[in-house]
Each structure stands twice: as C-alpha cells, then as structure tokens.
Design an enzyme around this catalytic site. Structure first.
Site, PDB file in Angstrom:
ATOM      1  N   HIS A 187       0.799  -1.183   0.053  1.00 46.27           N
ATOM      2  CA  HIS A 187      -0.046  -0.163  -0.004  1.00 46.27           C
ATOM      3  C   HIS A 187       0.750   1.274  -0.115  1.00 46.27           C
ATOM      4  CE1 HIS A 187      -3.497  -2.717   0.586  1.00 46.27           C
ATOM      5  NE2 HIS A 187      -4.003  -1.671  -0.178  1.00 46.27           N
ATOM      6  N   CYS A 493      -9.760  -2.489 -10.794  1.00 44.80           N
ATOM      7  CA  CYS A 493      -9.006  -1.131 -10.042  1.00 44.80           C
ATOM      8  C   CYS A 493      -7.758  -1.705  -9.285  1.00 44.80           C
ATOM      9  CB  CYS A 493     -10.284  -0.677  -9.141  1.00 44.80           C
ATOM     10  SG  CYS A 493     -10.400  -1.653  -7.696  1.00 44.80           S
TER      11      CYS A 493
HETATM   12  C1  PEP Z   1      -6.540  -4.782  -4.947  1.00 45.76           C
HETATM   13  O1  PEP Z   1      -6.596  -5.662  -3.993  1.00 45.76           O
HETATM   14  O2  PEP Z   1      -6.494  -4.849  -6.140  1.00 45.76           O
HETATM   15  C2  PEP Z   1      -7.243  -3.406  -4.420  1.00 45.76           C
HETATM   16  C3  PEP Z   1      -7.362  -2.506  -5.357  1.00 45.76           C
HETATM   17  O3  PEP Z   1      -7.182  -3.111  -3.225  1.00 45.76           O
HETATM   18  P1  PEP Z   1      -6.177  -2.699  -2.284  1.00 45.76           P
HETATM   19  O4  PEP Z   1      -4.769  -2.568  -3.344  1.00 45.76           O
HETATM   20  O5  PEP Z   1      -6.482  -1.529  -1.812  1.00 45.76           O
HETATM   21  O6  PEP Z   1      -5.881  -4.122  -1.432  1.00 45.76           O
END
Ligand code: PEP
Ligand code: MG
Length: 536
Positions: A187, A493
């Site tokens: 993240h 996404c």
């Molecule tokens: C994902 O897991 O691809 C996503 C968009 O969520 P995050 O990266 O916030 O876990």
C-alpha cells in the site's frame, strides 16, 4: 569546484515501486524494534511494552518542551505523569505473563481505566478520559512500529518499512523513498505512485549513511549515493522531461479508444481529496476506487460521520455526474489503524481485514454507511465492499445499508441507497461469482494475485510468484464473462490496470473499464489506443 564531485558515486540496486526521480540528502529512519505481526515469547512481549512506554515518554517530553502552550503542556505533563506511575501498566504486565500479546494486554489494562474516567461525576476527570485514550494509542503505535518520527521535506528517506499512516503525514515535496521491505503492490507503493513520490524497494538500507547526497531513480529501481556532476546533469534533464510528460498527458484528455474505435472507460483510484487537486474531471471517466481507509489512518480519532459525509460529498460534486465509487473501510492487512485493527493478528493478510473487520465493528461501520447514504443524494455515488468472500457478507452489508437509510429517513435527513457492488479479490468469490447479489463488480488484482499465488504482495523475494498468471487471467475472464451475461459492470482497480504492458492482455479478457492511479492515465490510454484486438 563542487566538493561532491571528488567522491566516488556508488550504485545501490533495488526494485522500482513508483516512478520518478529525486535528489537530496539521505535520511535513515530508525528500524521499528518490534514487529507486532510476529509471534513472540512472553519475555519479548514484556520488553515490547517496556520499550513502547519508554519511547512514548521520550516523545511526550520532547513535545512538552516544544509546544509553548500552557494548556497543551498540562495535558502532556498529565500523560507523562501517568507513564511514570507503575500502577498504570501493572495489569498489562500481569496479562503478558499469563500469555497475552503486549498490545492486547495494554489495551485490556487501559480500557477499563478510560471507562472509569468516562463515567466519573467530576467533569475534570471525565475530560481526562480522552488524554488517556490518546496515551493508549500512542503506546500502541510505538508497539506497531508506527512511531511519529518527523521527516523533513526534500530528502530521500531510507527505512526498513513504513506504515501508510506515516507516509501520509510526511511532506514528500521533491523527496523519495527507499525501503528494504514492501513490493510494488504494497500500500505504501500504491500511495507513492498516486502522489508522484519516486520509490524503490528491496534495498539493504543498513549500509546507507545518513546525510549523504543521493539520487533516487524510481524508474530504474536505482539509488546512486554521492552522484557526480554528470549524474546531477542527468537528474536535471530527467526532471525537465517529467514536466513535459505531465503536459503530454493532457493530450489524452478525451475518451480512450482502441485502434478499432471501441470505447474503453478509464477511471482513477484515489485516497482522498488531495489527488483531485489540479485534475480536470473531464479527463477521466470517474473515480473507480476511493480507498477510504486512508481517511482513518494516522489520526488520534476516527473521522466522524459528518467529516466523512463532507469528503464523500465533495468528491461526488467534483466528478460532476460521473460515477464515484467509494469503497468501505478496508483496514487490516498492511493497513493497520490504531484502536481498530488487531495488532496481534498473526497473519494480517489472511486475518480480520476489510468487510470482516467492518462487520465486527458495527459502531464504526454504521457511521460510514450513514455518511455514504447521505452523500449518495449529492450525485452519482456507488459503494463497494472490500474482501467479500461469501454472499452472506454482502447480504449483511445490504441490510445494514437499508437500516441506515430508514434511520436517516426517520430523522428527516436526505438519504438515498447507492448501487452496492463488491471487490472481487478473494479467489473464492471469483470462483462463485454467480452467487453474489452485487450491483457491480470491481476486480482487486493486487489481492487476487497474492491469494491465488499464496505469495504475499509485501514479500520482495516472492515477486516472481506474485505476478499476473494464467490462473489470475482465468479468474478475471470468469468474472467479466458473468458480469457481461448478467448485465452488470466490471472494472479492474488493482495495479494491473495501471500497467501499460498488461493493458492488451486485460482487453483480451473482455475488460472494458479500468481504474488506475492518476499518474497512469496517459500511459494506459496510450496503450489502449494501440490495441487492435486479441492476438490471433
Ligand atoms: C486490490 O487488492 O487490487 C485493490 C484494489 O485493493 P487494495 O490494493 O487497496 O487492497
Ligand atoms: Mg485489495
């Protein structure tokens, strides 16, 4: 002559996590001594609490010296006095010797004391409850390795790891980040890309010296310590090129079209209002993912319903009729939130995160749902739920939404039920997608990949496994096909959507809606324009 040109430059190789280039002094961040995710002996847990209490006292003493405000000084002195009183932590140490984890024990010992201040008759003592709560969270942050270490602007930060809360409270102007841990889909890397902060991972930071000048090349995954004058000239040229590229992105301001003229929607991923500054909504097809957990990070208190409502409403207004997809809290995993997520979780990515956490903290979840249902009246708001594994979780969320709506109607407030979708990021959900009562789907490739490969998105050594594979593309196709058949929309996404080299493969699976970091809009639209259909 520049004295720096006499030193030999040396190159340190890492892995690119966020593009861009930065030049500045290196600042090494202290290594978090205790990893709250690890299982530890009672003696280690005991030491973790001792160290966190001592570090909190040092931090408070420094703060008290600097505040220059008598009210604030009084609060800080009260907190220091509490820390100096052995009785405060004694019950926590007793729980630790009985086998409890330090963080859990600390909370179990302090919460009853907060509750007793909360219910005191004397308003003076009642007011002390929030000071004690603040102290509780400071000590917890210390144990989780999230100490508040100030980082000046314009430097290249080198650290073992960095929690998202710290990233968000740092001024990254002209700076960059070098980490030993993490990967391009952790993240912090996602935040770095969306905020335009160059970042590399997988670097042995122990051998880096504080205060040395360094040049960080986020594209090449390279750190050059003591760059010579030729390298500095390259730096200046690259900065100028970057500015040109930013301008060129404007030339992809229209809808994305494949070479055969098919329209593909390209939306953006954001973590707050900051990324929308200076971005023209005409250049995007909406917001495909708003990660709300970052609104909750690094704060002493969770945002109220009203604070959340104001932010969601402003986003919807910014989009001027285009869809804004807000995801409910996805805390946990590598996004701990002090006072909410469980620091003792042995395996946080497989633990109580996303919807699992929200359904266990209904007080927090209900506030968010009320804020969302209110903001839905302001425009084209959609809501999606993270980490859904079984249909019952989504059903429960729907019921809670309906309850929030009824409650607000009874109170005479404006409210509306938004379309309710789900993230598809747990393989079980992708494999049984037909069973879910979702209005739309959004594929989270970051988590989907790590769960399909059983390889943490955070582990640099497993980068070759945690990649898009035939297995992952098979699941994506499955979800897209079902969504098409059942008249629902699917977007993707996760960071896969923002990688121009993967665009053709995703279009081959039938995907026609992408959601990417704002910085990837231009390159992704360019890759779409080169696509002329599946390879024969
Ligand atoms: C994902 O897991 O691809 C996503 C968009 O969520 P995050 O990266 O916030 O876990
Ligand atoms: Mg995810």
């Amino acid at each position: 002559m520049d004295r720096r040109t006499h030193r030999a430059a040396h190159r340190v190789e890492g892995r690119s996590a966020a593009p861009g280039i930065a030049l500045g002094p290196l600042v090494r961040l202290a290594v978090a001594k205790h990893d709250a995710r690890q299982h530890r002996s009672a003696a280690e847990e005991h030491q973790a609490l001792v160290d966190a209490l001592a570090a909190s006292k040092v931090a408070l003493t420094v703060l008290a010296r600097e505040v220059g405000d008598t009210d604030a000084e009084a609060i800080l002195s009260f907190q220091i006095a509490l820390l100096e009183d052995d009785n405060l932590a004694a019950p926590a140490f007793a729980l630790i010797s009985g086998g409890a984890a330090a963080s859990r024990a600390w909370r179990a010992a302090i919460d009853p004391q907060i509750a007793s201040y909360d219910t005191a008759d004397d308003p003076f003592f009642r007011a002390r409850a929030s000071d004690l709560r603040d102290l509780r969270d400071r000590v917890r942050r210390q144990m989780a390795g999230e100490a508040d270490q100030a980082v000046p602007a314009g430097v290249i930060v080198a650290a073992d790891d960095m929690p998202p809360s710290m990233f968000l409270t740092t001024d990254w102007r002209d700076g960059g980040l070098v980490l030993r841990r993490g990967s391009p889909s952790s993240h912090v890397a996602i935040l770095a890309r969306s905020r335009g902060v160059p970042m590399i991972v997988g670097v042995d930071v122990d051998h880096l010296e504080d205060d040395k000048d360094a040049m960080l090349d986020g594209d090449a995954g390279l750190l050059i310590v003591d760059p010579d004058s030729d390298m500095r000239a390259i730096y200046s040229r690259r900065r100028a090129e970057q500015a040109d590229v930013r301008q060129a992105v404007g030339s992809f301001s229209g809808p994305a079209l494949t070479a055969s003229g098919e329209v593909v929607r390209v939306m953006i991923n954001v973590t707050g209002l900051a990324e929308l500054k200076g971005l023209d909504p005409a250049h995007v097809d909406g917001i495909g993912l708003m990660r709300t957990e970052f609104l909750f990070q690094g704060r002493e208190k969770l945002p109220t319903e009203e604070e959340q409502y104001q932010i969601y409403k402003r986003m919807v207004e910014w989009a001027a009729g285009k869809p804004v997809t807000i995801r409910t809290l996805d805390a946990g995993g590598d996004k701990p939130i002090a006072g909410l997520t469980e620091p003792g979780d042995i395996n946080p990515f497989l633990g109580v995160r996303g919807v699992r956490l929200s359904l266990r903290h209904l007080d927090v979840f209900r506030e968010q749902l009320r804020a969302l249902v209110r903001a839905a009246t302001a425009g084209n708001l959609k809501v999606m739920i993270p980490m859904v594994t079984v249909p019952e979780e989504l059903d429960q969320c729907r019921t809670l939404f309906e309850q929030a709506l009824e409650e607000l109607n009874r109170e005479g407030q404006n409210a509306k039920m938004p379309p309710l979708g789900m993230m598809v990021e747990v393989p079980a959900a992708a494999l049984t997608i037909e069973d879910f009562n979702a209005d739309f789907f959004s594929i989270g490739s970051n988590d989907l990949i790590q769960y399909v490969a059983a390889a943490s998105r955070d582990e640099p050594q497993l980068a070759d496994l945690a990649r898009p594979s035939r297995a992952v593309f098979g699941l994506i196709r499955r979800v897209v096909d079902y969504a098409d058949r059942s008249g629902r929309e699917t977007s993707l996404c996760g960071d896969l959507a923002g990688d121009p080299e993967q665009v053709a493969a995703l279009l081959d699976q039938g995907l026609r809606t992408f959601s990417v970091a704002p910085g990837a809009l231009g390159p992704v639209k360019a890759a779409i324009s080169r696509y002329s259909g599946p390879a024969a």
